[in-house]
Design a protein around this motif. Structure first.
Motif, mmCIF file in Angstrom:
data_model
loop_
_atom_site.group_PDB
_atom_site.id
_atom_site.type_symbol
_atom_site.label_atom_id
_atom_site.label_comp_id
_atom_site.label_asym_id
_atom_site.label_seq_id
_atom_site.Cartn_x
_atom_site.Cartn_y
_atom_site.Cartn_z
ATOM 1 N N ASP A 117 10.475 9.229 5.471
ATOM 2 C CA ASP A 117 11.535 9.875 6.253
ATOM 3 C C ASP A 117 12.903 9.607 5.629
ATOM 4 O OD1 ASP A 117 9.756 10.923 8.091
ATOM 5 O OD2 ASP A 117 10.093 9.358 9.594
ATOM 6 N N ALA A 118 13.131 8.395 5.169
ATOM 7 C CA ALA A 118 14.440 8.001 4.652
ATOM 8 C C ALA A 118 14.713 8.536 3.244
ATOM 9 C CB ALA A 118 14.565 6.477 4.655
ATOM 10 N N TYR A 119 13.694 8.513 2.387
ATOM 11 C CA TYR A 119 13.904 8.847 0.968
ATOM 12 C C TYR A 119 13.344 10.204 0.556
ATOM 13 C CZ TYR A 119 15.246 3.957 0.352
ATOM 14 O OH TYR A 119 15.871 2.744 0.445
ATOM 15 N N GLY A 120 12.482 10.802 1.361
ATOM 16 C CA GLY A 120 11.916 12.115 1.035
ATOM 17 C C GLY A 120 11.324 12.147 -0.359
ATOM 18 N N PRO A 121 11.704 13.135 -1.186
ATOM 19 C CA PRO A 121 11.123 13.262 -2.529
ATOM 20 C C PRO A 121 11.556 12.146 -3.472
ATOM 21 C CG PRO A 121 12.858 14.894 -2.205
ATOM 22 C CD PRO A 121 12.638 14.219 -0.877
ATOM 23 N N GLY A 122 12.460 11.279 -3.030
ATOM 24 C CA GLY A 122 12.906 10.171 -3.863
ATOM 25 C C GLY A 122 12.057 8.921 -3.731
ATOM 26 N N LEU A 123 10.942 8.997 -2.986
ATOM 27 C CA LEU A 123 10.091 7.826 -2.774
ATOM 28 C C LEU A 123 8.868 7.859 -3.682
ATOM 29 C CD1 LEU A 123 9.514 5.241 -1.122
ATOM 30 C CD2 LEU A 123 8.245 6.691 0.478
ATOM 31 N N VAL A 124 8.549 6.702 -4.245
ATOM 32 C CA VAL A 124 7.296 6.502 -4.969
ATOM 33 C C VAL A 124 6.453 5.570 -4.107
ATOM 34 C CG1 VAL A 124 6.204 5.634 -7.073
ATOM 35 C CG2 VAL A 124 8.472 6.714 -7.195
ATOM 36 N N GLY A 125 5.302 6.047 -3.631
ATOM 37 C CA GLY A 125 4.398 5.240 -2.804
ATOM 38 C C GLY A 125 3.194 4.806 -3.615
ATOM 39 N N VAL A 126 2.863 3.517 -3.538
ATOM 40 C CA VAL A 126 1.764 2.955 -4.330
ATOM 41 C C VAL A 126 0.821 2.182 -3.423
ATOM 42 C CG1 VAL A 126 1.149 1.474 -6.288
ATOM 43 C CG2 VAL A 126 3.345 2.691 -6.299
ATOM 44 N N VAL A 127 -0.448 2.562 -3.405
ATOM 45 C CA VAL A 127 -1.475 1.833 -2.665
ATOM 46 C C VAL A 127 -2.335 1.071 -3.662
ATOM 47 C CG1 VAL A 127 -3.514 2.021 -1.188
ATOM 48 C CG2 VAL A 127 -1.520 3.460 -0.735
ATOM 49 N N LEU A 128 -2.428 -0.242 -3.437
ATOM 50 C CA LEU A 128 -3.227 -1.107 -4.302
ATOM 51 C C LEU A 128 -4.481 -1.574 -3.565
ATOM 52 C CD1 LEU A 128 -0.300 -3.289 -5.755
ATOM 53 C CD2 LEU A 128 -1.380 -1.285 -6.801
ATOM 54 N N THR A 129 -5.125 -2.552 -4.098
ATOM 55 C CA THR A 129 -6.349 -3.135 -3.578
ATOM 56 C C THR A 129 -6.236 -3.524 -2.105
ATOM 57 O OG1 THR A 129 -7.906 -4.962 -3.921
ATOM 58 C CG2 THR A 129 -5.615 -5.401 -4.461
ATOM 59 N N GLY A 130 -7.341 -3.409 -1.383
ATOM 60 C CA GLY A 130 -7.360 -3.798 0.022
ATOM 61 C C GLY A 130 -8.677 -3.433 0.679
ATOM 62 N N ALA A 131 -8.915 -4.028 1.849
ATOM 63 C CA ALA A 131 -10.226 -3.900 2.480
ATOM 64 C C ALA A 131 -10.229 -3.090 3.771
ATOM 65 C CB ALA A 131 -10.794 -5.294 2.733
ATOM 66 N N ASN A 132 -9.167 -2.300 4.025
ATOM 67 C CA ASN A 132 -9.214 -1.404 5.178
ATOM 68 C C ASN A 132 -8.511 -0.097 4.828
ATOM 69 O OD1 ASN A 132 -6.413 -1.713 5.605
ATOM 70 N ND2 ASN A 132 -6.688 -3.277 7.178
ATOM 71 N N GLU A 133 -8.215 0.733 5.832
ATOM 72 C CA GLU A 133 -7.645 2.065 5.573
ATOM 73 C C GLU A 133 -6.122 2.113 5.678
ATOM 74 O OE1 GLU A 133 -9.478 5.252 7.750
ATOM 75 O OE2 GLU A 133 -11.436 4.303 7.596
ATOM 76 N N ASP A 134 -5.466 0.989 5.936
ATOM 77 C CA ASP A 134 -4.017 0.996 6.051
ATOM 78 C C ASP A 134 -3.412 1.498 4.741
ATOM 79 O OD1 ASP A 134 -1.492 0.606 7.119
ATOM 80 O OD2 ASP A 134 -1.451 -1.542 6.666
ATOM 81 N N GLY A 135 -2.438 2.367 4.853
ATOM 82 C CA GLY A 135 -1.795 2.945 3.676
ATOM 83 C C GLY A 135 -2.193 4.384 3.418
ATOM 84 N N ALA A 136 -3.379 4.778 3.848
ATOM 85 C CA ALA A 136 -3.855 6.144 3.578
ATOM 86 C C ALA A 136 -3.000 7.181 4.307
ATOM 87 C CB ALA A 136 -5.324 6.281 3.970
ATOM 88 N N ARG A 137 -2.792 6.985 5.598
ATOM 89 C CA ARG A 137 -1.979 7.921 6.377
ATOM 90 C C ARG A 137 -0.532 7.919 5.875
ATOM 91 N NH1 ARG A 137 -1.720 5.768 11.805
ATOM 92 N NH2 ARG A 137 0.361 5.074 11.260
ATOM 93 N N GLY A 138 -0.021 6.749 5.544
ATOM 94 C CA GLY A 138 1.342 6.639 5.043
ATOM 95 C C GLY A 138 1.525 7.324 3.705
ATOM 96 N N LEU A 139 0.507 7.255 2.850
ATOM 97 C CA LEU A 139 0.599 7.915 1.544
ATOM 98 C C LEU A 139 0.655 9.430 1.722
ATOM 99 C CD1 LEU A 139 0.785 6.770 -1.348
ATOM 100 C CD2 LEU A 139 -1.603 7.428 -1.642
ATOM 101 N N VAL A 140 -0.059 9.956 2.711
ATOM 102 C CA VAL A 140 0.019 11.385 3.025
ATOM 103 C C VAL A 140 1.449 11.744 3.436
ATOM 104 C CG1 VAL A 140 -0.746 13.178 4.630
ATOM 105 C CG2 VAL A 140 -2.423 11.622 3.608
#
Length: 191
Positions: A117-140
């Motif tokens: 919301d704050a950075y729009g197209p200026g954001l780089v989102g990176v999901v690394l290793t992990g054992a649940n689904e947190d981050g998937a919805r946010g990456l969308v």
């Protein structure tokens, strides 16, 4: 690979996070032009040693997020234990004790959604290793805001569930090894 208009990097990780981040964050130079916001799933009720560990290894300034702190270029800001870390439109950190997401507070989804919301197209989102689904919805949310989405290659992750979930929901994400993620983030800091 990364858009020229990049203004911030948000990284999320869980199981295996320290090993992965130790291959990325120390590569970034002291004059890195972007703020780096990081959520690592931490147990509540214990002090985090992430700032101490990474401050000794990184050229960038390393801090734990505090409510209303300005988000600064060349700084790695870690979410504190038992608080969600959000980005406010004015470029400051906001901390929240809202409900856990996928049993996690801090939550990667919460950071990514507010940063998108704050950075729009200026954001780089990176999901690394992990054992649940947190981050998937946010990456969308990052992708829908026009930002760059990167996921650690699940074959190289300590725990595959998080990168696999992110890729299942955000199919356009770039799939990179840790070494290539570090190189991509370094590239955005070049003039």
């Amino acid at each position: 690979m990364i858009a020229a208009e990049a203004r911030a990097v948000a990284i999320g990780a869980s199981a295996g996070a320290i090993q992965a981040l130790l291959q990325i964050l120390p590569v970034l130079p002291a004059d890195y032009p972007l703020p780096v916001l990081v959520v690592v799933h931490l147990p509540p009720g214990r002090r985090s040693e992430l700032v101490t560990l990474f401050a000794a290894k990184c050229k960038l300034r390393v801090a734990e997020g505090e409510d209303k702190d300005p988000i600064a270029p060349g700084t790695v800001t870690f979410a504190p234990p038992d608080y969600h870390m959000l980005v406010e439109a004015g470029g400051t950190v906001s901390l929240s004790r809202d409900e856990a997401v996928f049993f996690s507070r801090p939550s990667i989804d919460v950071l990514f959604e507010s940063a998108a919301d704050a950075y729009g197209p200026g954001l780089v989102g990176v999901v690394l290793t992990g054992a649940n689904e947190d981050g998937a919805r946010g990456l969308v949310a990052v992708a829908e805001a026009g930002g760059v989405t990167i996921v650690q290659d699940p074959a190289t992750a300590y725990a595959r569930a998080m990168p696999e979930a992110a890729l299942a929901k955000c199919r356009q994400a770039q799939v990179l090894s840790i070494k290539d993620i570090a190189a991509a983030l370094l590239e955005v800091g070049q003039p």
